[in-house]
Every structure is written in structure tokens, then in C-alpha cells.
Design a protein around this motif. Structure first.
Motif, mmCIF file in Angstrom:
data_model
loop_
_atom_site.group_PDB
_atom_site.id
_atom_site.type_symbol
_atom_site.label_atom_id
_atom_site.label_comp_id
_atom_site.label_asym_id
_atom_site.label_seq_id
_atom_site.Cartn_x
_atom_site.Cartn_y
_atom_site.Cartn_z
ATOM 1 N N UNK A 269 0.823 -1.213 0.000
ATOM 2 C CA UNK A 269 0.000 0.000 0.000
ATOM 3 C C UNK A 269 0.861 1.268 0.000
ATOM 4 N N UNK A 270 1.972 1.217 -0.711
ATOM 5 C CA UNK A 270 2.898 2.354 -0.692
ATOM 6 C C UNK A 270 2.446 3.512 -1.576
ATOM 7 N N UNK A 271 1.590 3.293 -2.545
ATOM 8 C CA UNK A 271 1.139 4.377 -3.424
ATOM 9 C C UNK A 271 0.315 5.388 -2.624
ATOM 10 N N UNK A 272 0.392 6.658 -3.031
ATOM 11 C CA UNK A 272 -0.308 7.718 -2.304
ATOM 12 C C UNK A 272 -1.812 7.495 -2.253
ATOM 13 N N UNK A 273 -2.368 6.886 -3.306
ATOM 14 C CA UNK A 273 -3.819 6.691 -3.364
ATOM 15 C C UNK A 273 -4.253 5.288 -2.936
ATOM 16 N N UNK A 274 -3.301 4.491 -2.405
ATOM 17 C CA UNK A 274 -3.643 3.131 -1.963
ATOM 18 C C UNK A 274 -4.365 3.192 -0.626
ATOM 19 N N UNK A 275 -5.507 2.517 -0.532
ATOM 20 C CA UNK A 275 -6.315 2.547 0.691
ATOM 21 C C UNK A 275 -6.579 1.126 1.158
ATOM 22 N N UNK A 276 -5.944 0.684 2.235
ATOM 23 C CA UNK A 276 -6.212 -0.668 2.740
ATOM 24 C C UNK A 276 -7.584 -0.739 3.392
ATOM 25 N N UNK A 277 -8.175 -1.926 3.461
ATOM 26 C CA UNK A 277 -9.463 -2.088 4.151
ATOM 27 C C UNK A 277 -9.354 -1.679 5.620
ATOM 28 N N UNK A 278 -10.435 -1.163 6.162
ATOM 29 C CA UNK A 278 -10.423 -0.675 7.544
ATOM 30 C C UNK A 278 -10.052 -1.782 8.532
ATOM 31 N N UNK A 279 -10.549 -2.980 8.303
ATOM 32 C CA UNK A 279 -10.250 -4.081 9.227
ATOM 33 C C UNK A 279 -8.761 -4.405 9.209
ATOM 34 N N UNK A 280 -8.166 -4.388 8.028
ATOM 35 C CA UNK A 280 -6.735 -4.659 7.935
ATOM 36 C C UNK A 280 -5.934 -3.556 8.613
ATOM 37 N N UNK A 281 -6.351 -2.322 8.437
ATOM 38 C CA UNK A 281 -5.656 -1.213 9.088
ATOM 39 C C UNK A 281 -5.708 -1.371 10.600
ATOM 40 N N UNK A 282 -6.847 -1.797 11.114
ATOM 41 C CA UNK A 282 -6.982 -1.974 12.560
ATOM 42 C C UNK A 282 -6.050 -3.077 13.062
ATOM 43 N N UNK A 283 -5.997 -4.186 12.341
ATOM 44 C CA UNK A 283 -5.108 -5.283 12.739
ATOM 45 C C UNK A 283 -3.654 -4.838 12.690
ATOM 46 N N UNK A 284 -3.291 -4.069 11.658
ATOM 47 C CA UNK A 284 -1.909 -3.654 11.501
ATOM 48 C C UNK A 284 -1.464 -2.669 12.572
ATOM 49 N N UNK A 285 -2.413 -1.982 13.210
ATOM 50 C CA UNK A 285 -2.047 -1.142 14.349
ATOM 51 C C UNK A 285 -1.364 -1.989 15.430
ATOM 52 N N UNK A 286 -1.894 -3.190 15.653
ATOM 53 C CA UNK A 286 -1.350 -4.045 16.707
ATOM 54 C C UNK A 286 -0.104 -4.790 16.226
#
Length: 395
Positions: A269-286
């Protein structure tokens, strides 16, 4: 049970972490991420390498700084501690803002908005008066600024906050210290801080993105002050030191696995306009929090095992850290700007940039440490202060 009076492993960790920070800032010249000045030939493949230390390096430095503050606090009254830390941190911060940092801002303007770049003398007058109005779209450079010295500004603020806590709730800090020892036994030393850091990142990062501007950088304050306070409370705990020793290998394994996951995630998800799913973002916080704390735990554990020894090299490097940190980013910015114009092979250019940055830092350190009036401005103790500090006390 208290640990030894001097933690040489923490000294080594501080030295190594700051030198890694210098290499990281050299890497910022080449990696595609935004920075003050940039190579005309960015290297995307550096991104996973840069992410190897970026989740945990500065938190580790705040932790070690908190430990250093504890060793000072146990030797002096709160007022003396406050005066000592202000005298150590404030002059270099002021020197940075008005002398060391301005070339960074000047070359940033030269590269990003060259049509707005005045001669340096005219730039400096606008820099110190905050009247430059250098903008690229809605992105404006605010001056005067502390740039990389945000770490020192935050450390000064945290020291003052700790002094207030020592004045108003010293007994509470003692109870908190005992609670850390009893509450972080066994695997809890790894699991509970990861959960706390993950929740902190999940709750605060989107609302308060990291800016390094001290007024409203609330996620960064929560993270960095927590690390500072943990370092203060854990500095003399032999119980926690032994726990880090026992868990160093599992911590290293968790750190490696979580780093691989974090690096892969950011690469996808390195591109400026790349948007990961919200659930994945939450998991990646941890997962990111696991990378943060497990790496710190591994460093503390392996450091306690292999680095708890004195040496002439360590005694030379410990006072050199502050002047190196003060000077290094300006050296990298100026050298990088001019080296990019020469057209050297990139590998040779990078080697010269690393050598030039460290060489400049070393030259400045060797010069200022010999001049009594310059020493406080570069974070160095007055001559003879170290010898006085180890004078035997009478019974």
C-alpha cells in the motif's frame, strides 16, 4: 532489588541507536518519502530497510533517556535535577533553532520552491522573524523551527513534566515502579505493552497524526512520554532487567515476524492513493505495536547480556552523541544537496555522504569539546564535571 549503579548496556544502546538514526537520515535523502532535500534518483527498494528501525528506534531513545534521568534524579533534589536538565538541553536547542537548522530550511526552499529562494542573508532575516511565507501549494514552511531537534524539545518538556510529578506524587511513582515489576512478570512483559501500544495507536493515530510539532502531537506524546516514563521507572529494576534477559530470543522472533508483516503491508500500500481495508488497518495497528515493543525488548535483553561493560571507546562516544545528533542532519542536507549536482555513481555518492556526515560530526565534536565556552551549547558538561561526579562520598 536495585541493579548496578551504572548501566553500561544502556550507554551502548544509546550510542548505537543514535548512530542508526544518522544512517536513517542519510537514507531519507534517497528513499522516495518526502524530506528536506532529495536525491534526483530515488531508491524505492530502501523503504523496507528504512522500516527496519523506524517503528521502535525513537521510542527506545526516549526509554533510555528516561533511564538516564532516573540515575540523575537519585543523586539530587528535584530542583537541582530540573536545573541540570534545562542547562543541558535548552542551550543546544536554541543553538539548533537559530544556527544549525537554518541551512536545512534554506536548501529545502532552494530545492522545492526555487523561485522563492532569496540569498542566504535575506533568507535568514525572514527565517528568524517568521516572515518568509515559503509555500508549495498549501504546504508552507514555518520558521523558525527545530526540525530534527524535536526530540530534544520533547525530552525537555517530558523532563519538566517528570519534575512536577516528582514534586507532587513521588510516592505514587514508587508504587507505579513496584506495580511494573509485579505486573510485567513472564510473558506479560511482552504481551501487555504490545496491547497498550496497539490500543494507543488505534485510538489516537488517525485523530492526531505525528507532526513533531509539540503543541498538538498527542499520539506522539502518548507514545514517547510513556517510553520515557517506563525507562525512568525500570532503570534500576533488576527484576525487569532479568525478565528482558530471559525473553530476548522470543522477543527477537516476534520482532522479526512483525517487521516482515509491517514491511510487506507498507510495500503493498505504498502508493499515495492506496487505501487498505479498515479491518486490515486496525489489525496492523497491533502488528506495528508488536514490532515496536518486541524490538525494544530484544534490544534491552541482548544489550543486558552482551553490552554491559565499560571501555575507552564507550567513554569517548557517550559524550559525543549529543554533538553528533545536533550537527548530523544539517551536514547530510548540505552535503546531499551539493553531491547530487556532481553526478557521481550513486553508490559512491552515498558512501561519501555517510563519510562526510560522520566526518563533519567528528570534526565539530573534536573542536567544541576543547573550547570551554562552547561545551554547554553542544550538550557537553563543563570540564571536570565527570570527575567530580565520581568522587567518593563520605559515609
Amino acid at each position: 532489588m536495585p541493579a548496578a549503579a551504572r548501566r553500561h548496556d544502556l550507554d551502548w544502546i544509546r550510542v548505537i541507536a543514535f548512530f542508526l538514526l544518522i544512517l536513517y537520515h542519510v537514507g531519507m535523502f534517497y528513499v522516495p518519502w518526502d524530506w528536506h532535500v532529495k536525491s534526483p534518483h530515488p531508491v524505492p527498494a530502501l523503504e523496507p530497510i528504512m522500516q527496519l528501525t523506524s517503528p521502535w528506534r525513537l521510542s527506545l531513545l526516549f526509554l533510555v533517556s528516561g533511564a538516564a534521568t532516573r540515575f540523575m534524579a537519585d543523586k539530587m533534589a528535584v530542583g537541582a535535577l530540573t536545573r541540570a536538565r534545562v542547562a543541558r538541553l535548552l542551550p543546544p536547542l536554541l543553538l539548533a533553532i537559530f544556527v544549525i537548522v537554518p541551512p536545512q530550511s534554506f536548501f529545502e526552499i532552494v530545492e522545492k520552491v526555487p523561485d522563492q529562494a532569496p540569498p542566504f542573508a535575506a533568507f535568514y532575516l525572514k527565517y528568524v522573524t517568521g516572515s518568509g511565507h515559503w509555500c508549495r501549494g498549501t504546504d508552507c514552511l514555518m520558521t523558525p523551527t527545530y526540525n530534527h531537534m524535536w526530540f530534544v524539545a520533547y525530552l525537555l518538556a517530558y523532563t519538566l513534566a517528570l519534575s512536577l510529578m516528582l514534586t507532587t506524587m513521588a510516592a505514587g511513582l514508587k508504587r507505579l515502579e513496584r506495580a511494573l515489576e509485579t505486573g510485567l512478570r513472564g510473558w506479560r512483559l511482552l504481551v501487555l505493552p504490545i496491547l497498550a501500544l496497539g490500543l494507543m495507536r488505534y485510538a489516537l493515530l488517525d485523530r492526531f497524526p505525528m507532526t513533531h510539532w509539540i503543541v498538538n502531537d498527542w499520539y506522539d506524546h502518548a507514545l514517547s512520554f510513556s517510553a520515557f516514563l517506563f525507562g525512568y521507572l525500570a532503570a534500576k529494576s533488576e527484576t525487569l532487567r532479568q525478565a528482558f534477559l530471559r525473553l530476548r530470543r522470543p522477543a527477537l522472533l516476534i520482532a522479526v515476524l512483525s517487521y516482515a508483516t509491517v514491511a510487506t503491508y507498507f510495500w503493498i500500500y505504498r502508493a499515495d492513493d492506496a487505501t487498505p481495508p479498515d479491518a486490515l488497518r486496525a489489525v496492523m495497528r497491533f502488528v506495528y505495536a508488536a514490532d515496536q515493543w518486541a524490538a525494544i525488548a530484544a534490544v534491552l535483553g541482548f544489550g543486558a547480556r552482551h553490552l554491559n561493560h565499560d571501555s575507552p571507546a564507550l567513554r569517548y562516544l557517550v559524550p559525543a552523541v549529543f554533538p553528533f545528533y545536533l550537527v548530523h542532519q544539517t551536514a547530510t542536507v548540505v552535503l546531499g544537496h551539493y553531491l547530487a549536482k556532481v553526478g557521481l555513481p550513486q553508490g559512491l555518492e552515498a558512501a561519501l555522504l555517510v563519510a562526510g556526515t560522520f566526518g563533519t560530526c567528528l570534526g565539530v565534536y573534536e573542536g567544541v569539546r576543547r573550547v570551554t565556552m562552547l561545551r554547554p551549547w553542544f550538550g557537553l558538561k563543563p570540564r571536570g564535571a565527570g570527575r567530580m561526579a565520581v568522587r567518593p562520598q563520605t559515609a
